[in-house]
Design an enzyme around this catalytic site. Sequence first.
Site, PDB file in Angstrom:
ATOM      1  N   PRO A 239     -18.209  40.098  10.692  1.00 40.72           N
ATOM      2  CA  PRO A 239     -17.928  40.683   9.417  1.00 40.72           C
ATOM      3  C   PRO A 239     -17.869  39.688   8.237  1.00 40.72           C
ATOM      4  O   PRO A 239     -17.812  38.888   8.499  1.00 40.72           O
ATOM      5  CB  PRO A 239     -16.716  41.533   9.763  1.00 40.72           C
TER       6      PRO A 239
ATOM      7  N   ALA B 152      14.428  32.961  14.883  1.00 43.93           N
ATOM      8  CA  ALA B 152      13.394  33.661  14.270  1.00 43.93           C
ATOM      9  C   ALA B 152      12.426  32.600  13.860  1.00 43.93           C
ATOM     10  O   ALA B 152      12.830  31.248  14.115  1.00 43.93           O
ATOM     11  CB  ALA B 152      13.646  34.719  13.266  1.00 43.93           C
TER      12      ALA B 152
ATOM     13  N   GLY C 141     -25.186  35.288  17.924  1.00 46.97           N
ATOM     14  CA  GLY C 141     -25.577  36.944  18.247  1.00 46.97           C
ATOM     15  C   GLY C 141     -24.399  37.720  18.245  1.00 46.97           C
ATOM     16  O   GLY C 141     -24.351  38.996  18.499  1.00 46.97           O
TER      17      GLY C 141
ATOM     18  N   ARG D  28      -7.276   4.128   2.394  1.00 43.80           N
ATOM     19  CA  ARG D  28      -6.478   3.638   1.349  1.00 43.80           C
ATOM     20  C   ARG D  28      -7.397   2.424   0.920  1.00 43.80           C
ATOM     21  O   ARG D  28      -7.367   2.145  -0.421  1.00 43.80           O
ATOM     22  CB  ARG D  28      -5.181   3.152   1.737  1.00 43.80           C
TER      23      ARG D  28
ATOM     24  N   SER E 185     -15.548  39.645   6.012  1.00 42.02           N
ATOM     25  CA  SER E 185     -14.295  38.963   6.182  1.00 42.02           C
ATOM     26  C   SER E 185     -13.272  40.018   7.075  1.00 42.02           C
ATOM     27  O   SER E 185     -13.830  40.963   7.713  1.00 42.02           O
ATOM     28  CB  SER E 185     -13.829  39.518   4.633  1.00 42.02           C
TER      29      SER E 185
ATOM     30  N   LYS F  60       0.860  -0.993  -0.117  1.00 42.20           N
ATOM     31  CA  LYS F  60      -0.005   0.042   0.031  1.00 42.20           C
ATOM     32  C   LYS F  60       1.070   1.216  -0.025  1.00 42.20           C
ATOM     33  O   LYS F  60       2.178   1.381   0.234  1.00 42.20           O
ATOM     34  CB  LYS F  60      -0.823   0.147   1.143  1.00 42.20           C
TER      35      LYS F  60
ATOM     36  N   HIS G  17       0.630  29.192  13.310  1.00 40.15           N
ATOM     37  CA  HIS G  17       0.764  28.919  14.590  1.00 40.15           C
ATOM     38  C   HIS G  17       0.474  27.405  14.984  1.00 40.15           C
ATOM     39  O   HIS G  17      -0.221  26.731  14.004  1.00 40.15           O
ATOM     40  CB  HIS G  17      -0.637  29.496  15.350  1.00 40.15           C
TER      41      HIS G  17
ATOM     42  N   GLY H 190       9.548  36.920  14.613  1.00 34.93           N
ATOM     43  CA  GLY H 190      10.609  36.838  15.514  1.00 34.93           C
ATOM     44  C   GLY H 190      11.625  37.385  15.221  1.00 34.93           C
ATOM     45  O   GLY H 190      12.954  37.073  15.877  1.00 34.93           O
TER      46      GLY H 190
END
Length: 1098
Positions: A784, A260, A780, A64, A786, A56, A757, A307
Amino acid sequence: MSAKAIREATGKTLLNNHLPSGVCAPCRFAAVTQDTDWTELSQQHPWLTSEKLVVKPDQLIKRRGKLGLIKVGTDYKGVQEWVNQRMNKDQVVGKAVGKLRTFIIEPFLPHNQADEAYVCIYSHRHGDTILFTHEGGVDIGDVDAKALKLDLAIEEQPTEDKIKKKLLTHINGLHREKAATFIKALYDLYVDLNFTYLEINPLVITASDIHILDLAAKLDATAEFLCKAKWGDIEYPPPFGRDALPEEAFIADLDAKSGASLKLTILNEKGRIWTMVAGGGASVIYSDTICELGGAGELANYGEYSGAPSEQQTYEYAKTILSLMTKEAHPQGKLLIIGGGIANFTNVAATFKGIVRALQQFQAKLVEGKVSIFVRRAGPNYQEGLRVMREVGKTLGIPVHVFGNETHMTAIVSMALGKRPIPREPTVESHTANFLLPGGQNTAGPPVEISYLKEMFSPAKTGQSPRLERRAEKIEQPVVSGKKQLRQLFHKGTKAIIWGMQTRAVQGMLDFDFVCSRAEPSVAAMVYPFTGDHKQKFYWGHKEILVPVYKSMADAMKKHPDADVLINFASLRSAYDSTVETLTFPQIRTIAIIAEGIPENLTRILIKRANEQGVSIIGPATVGGIKPGCFKIGNTGGMMDNILHSKLYRPGSVAYVSRSGGMSNELNNLISHNTDGVYEGVAIGGDRYPGTNFMDHLLRYHDNPEVKMLVLLGEVGGVEEYEVCDALKSKRIVKPLVAWCIGTCAGMFSSEVQFGHAGACANAERETALAKNKALAQCGAYVPPSFDNLGEEVSSVYQKLLKEGIIVPREEVPPPTVPMDYSWARELGLIRKPASFMTSISDERGQELLYAGMPISAVLEQGLGIGGTLSLLWFQRRLPPYATTFLEMCLMVTADHGPAVSGAHNTIVCTRAGKDLVSSLVSGLLTIGDRFGGALDGAARQFSEAFDKGLLPMEFVNDMRKKGQLIMGIGHRVKSLNNPDKRVEIIKNFVQKEFPATPLLDYALEVEKITTSKKPNLILNVDGVIGVAFVDLLRNSGSFTREEAEEYINIGTINGLFVLGRSMGFIGHFLDQKRLKQGLYRHPWDDISYVMPEHYAS
C-alpha cells in the site's frame, strides 16, 4: 535497544583493560569536555606537553578526517587553540547539525602509509564476520570490495592459522605473526565483552608493535547484567546532532527501574506535533504517518510506553512530555497524539488515568498553548479508559477527540493534520472485557468501514450460507509441509507447558480454548522453580479445574509427554538457561520466549541449538502468536472482548507474520474487519535476532491449503524481508502477499533514531523501510502507499479472491459465552459487594504507600519522626509538635524497667527456652494488664470520671476507699516522695510547660498530696502521669472533639503507648539473652516455698 554506540575513549579503555598484555601498544589518550581544566589534564597525562599530538571530536561522528575534524602533529598549546575554536560551536555532519562538546587527544604516531591496515568485526544472525585489509586509513574506499573476510559460526573460535590463511595473505613475516595474534585476541575480547561492532581504522602494524589509532564500536547494552564488572560505568552518547536532555535521562532512569518499557527521544523541542504512543511497533507507525502526511519538520518527539506500566509510571511519562510540550507556544497551536494499537495485556484505563492526572496538572498551560488532543486506543478495559479521557476532555477547555478500535489506528493523525474530517463520537461497543453484554451478540453490527461485507456474505449474493458449518468436536490434525522445518506449529489438540507463574496469561489461554470449543485445555502444566509441586486453580468456562505446577521441568515433561510447546515467561536473566534446559527434551517442538532484552550472543546460541534440533523458537521479545479456533500463546490476542471482536475464536483465510507483538493485535482487528478473519498469526519479536524469521512462517502458511492470502508487517532494520523478495521472484511464494515495512520516517530525521524494537535501526540503505517496501512491490507483493491504507489493500486483495472463488464465505457460528472473572468485573465497575475489611489509616495500592492519606515520602522528607507517624496511624491526623514529642517521650520512659518486672521476666524465660523473637515478645506482652503496665487506661478513666463529676480530690479518694477499689496510676513498690521517679518528674514538667492546659494533671497531683499523706509511696506513678496527661492532650489540644477524645480513651489508645514502648525493651532483653548465650532457665528450689496439704504428710 541492544546495540548502542560508545565513545572512542570508552572503547579504548575497554581494550586497554582487557586485551592481553603484549598483543598491542596500550592506547594513550585524554578526554576533553567543556569542563576540562587544561592544567590539571596535563598533570594527569604528562606526555601531553612532551609529544606531538592528534586531537579530534569524540561524538560518534563518522569520517572525521574527510570532514576536516582531525588536527594532526600539533603541540599541547595548538590542541587547546583548536579545541577552544570548536567547543560548543555548530558543526554540520550530513543532515545533522550539532555542537562539538567532547574531544579526544592522543600522541601522534609517525608511520608509513604502507603500515596502515583496517580491521572490523561485526555480528549478524548466523555468526560474526571479521574484515581485514592491509590498506587502511582515511582513503580506504569501498571496504566490502577490498577487505578479506573470515566468517565465524556461532560459538566458533578462530585459530591464528585460520586468521593468517583467510585474512593476512598480503602481510608477511613478523608483521603477519603480530597481526594474527592481535586479531585473535581482539575477537576473543569482542565476544567476551559482548560487542556487536568494532572497527579500527587505521590499525598501524610496525615491526616493533601494533597501534590502534581510530576506533568505532557498539556494545550490546542488554548484556550489562553479564558484563557490568568488566565494563564499569558505560555512557552511551546520543547520535551527533541531538543533545541528551535531562528529560530523556529521567525517562531512561524510569525505564531502568520498571518492568515496563518507557522510551523518549526529543527530535525538535520547538515542534508542533507531540506523540504519546503505547507500543514499540505502534510508535514507529505513528511517526511514519506523521512524516508521510508532511509533518516531519514539526514532529517533536519519538517515544513509547508499553509492557503494562502502572498509573504512576504513566503519569510521570506524560508529565515529562507535557512539560516539554508546553515550554513555548506555537502560532497554530500544538497537537498531542495519544495513540496505540489494541493492547494485549496492558490495562488501558490504568494508563489513561495516569495521563489524565498529568493533563489536569497542565490544564492552564494546555489552554494557553491552544493544544488539541487526539486519542485512539483499545485493549483490556479500554472502554473505561476512553470514558475517562472523554470526561476529562469536557473539563480541560481544549478539544479532545477520543476513538477506539472502531477507528483505524492512524486515522487520528489525518484528523489532527486536517487531512480528513473529524467524525462524530463513535458508538460504544456492545461488548466489554471478556464477555458479551446482554443482547450484544444479536445487536452488534459490523464496523462502518466494512459494511459491504454484510451484503457480500449474504445468502442472496453468494448462493450459500456465509460460513461453512464448524463442528466443535472435530480435532484439527497437524498439517506437515514437505520440509520438516516448515511443519505447522499448532492444532486444536496442541498442549503447552508454561514456564513461570503467569496465572493471568494461563487463564486467558484457557478462556480462549473454551470459546474455541476445544475439547481439552491447552495448558498441560506449569513450571515454577521457586515453589514446591502443587496445583493451581483456574476456570474452564463456569467450572474450576486444577493445573499442576512443578518445581522441576523434567518432572513436568515426564508427566505430560503430549505437550510439545513451551511458553517461557522467564525474565531476561534466566530465559536463556531455562530455554537451554527445554531444548534437552525431544518432545518440545516449539518454544515461545516472551522476555525482552536477552543478550544477543545468548539469543544466537539459542537459535543455533534450536535449529540443530528442529525446534521452532518464537521470540524473544514477543507476545507470541495465535491460531484462531486452536491455540494461543500467553497474552496474544488480548482479552476476550478483542477475541470476540476480531473473531479469533474460529479460523479465517488470512495468515500474517509481524515483528511487533502489539501490532499483531492491530492486524487481528484489521484483517477481521476486511476479510473473513485470521487463520494464524505470529509476532516473531522485536529483537535483532528473532528465533524464527518471516520466511519460516510465510512458507508454513503458504504450504497450508487452508490459507488463501498472506500478510507481512516488517520494519526498518535487518534484511529478512529480502528473503521474501527472493521467494516471490522464484515463485516459491505464489499466494497473494500484502506487505508493509514500518519505519519509513527514519530517513526524514536529521540524526539517527533508535526505535522501540532493538532491531529497528537501519545500518545501511538496504535496511531502510523505504527500500524494502520498494523491493517487495517490484517482486509482486501488494504494497500500500502507507500503513494508513493497509486495510484497504487487504480488503482489495480479499475481494479479488472472493470474486475468483478462491475464498468461499462460510456460515458464522456464535461462540460459547465465557463468564467474566469476578476481579475483572469489579475493575470495570460492573458489580459491587460489601468489603470484608475497612481501613482508614493506610493504603498500599498506589505507586506510594500512604499513611492517613500522606505519602510515605512526605512523612520522611518532613521529618515527622515516630511521634508524627503515630499521629497519622493512630489518630488519622497530624498533631502539633509538642504532642508528637510527648508521644515519643512516653515511648522512651516506658521502654524498659529492668529484668525483674513480670513482662521482662517472662520474655527472658521464654528466650532461654530457645523460642524465637515473636514468641518471646508475645510471652512478655501477655503479662500486661491492670497489675502490670495496663493501668494507663484505668488511670485516665478513673481520674477523668471523677473530675467530670466535680468530685473534690478528697471526695474521689474517699469514694474509691468505700468501693474497695485501688486508684489506678497511684502507688509504686520502690519509688516514694523521698525517692521520686525521675520519669514522672520529666513528663510532668514537660506537660506543664508545653500543653495549652493541664486540668486533669493538676487534679491528679492534688489527689497525690492526699494519698502520700497516708503513705509516702502512694505517688502518681508513670502509668498515672501518662494517662492523665494524655487525656489533657486529647481534650485541650484543639485537634479532637470531646466525643473523639472520649472514644480514644475508651478503646485502649493510651495502653497502646505502654505496649509499643515496652515492646522495645522486651526485644532488647531477647537480644541480650541470645547475645549472652544464656541456657534454659530453671527456678531455684530455695526460692520456692513448698506447702503440701497436711493430710498427705504421713
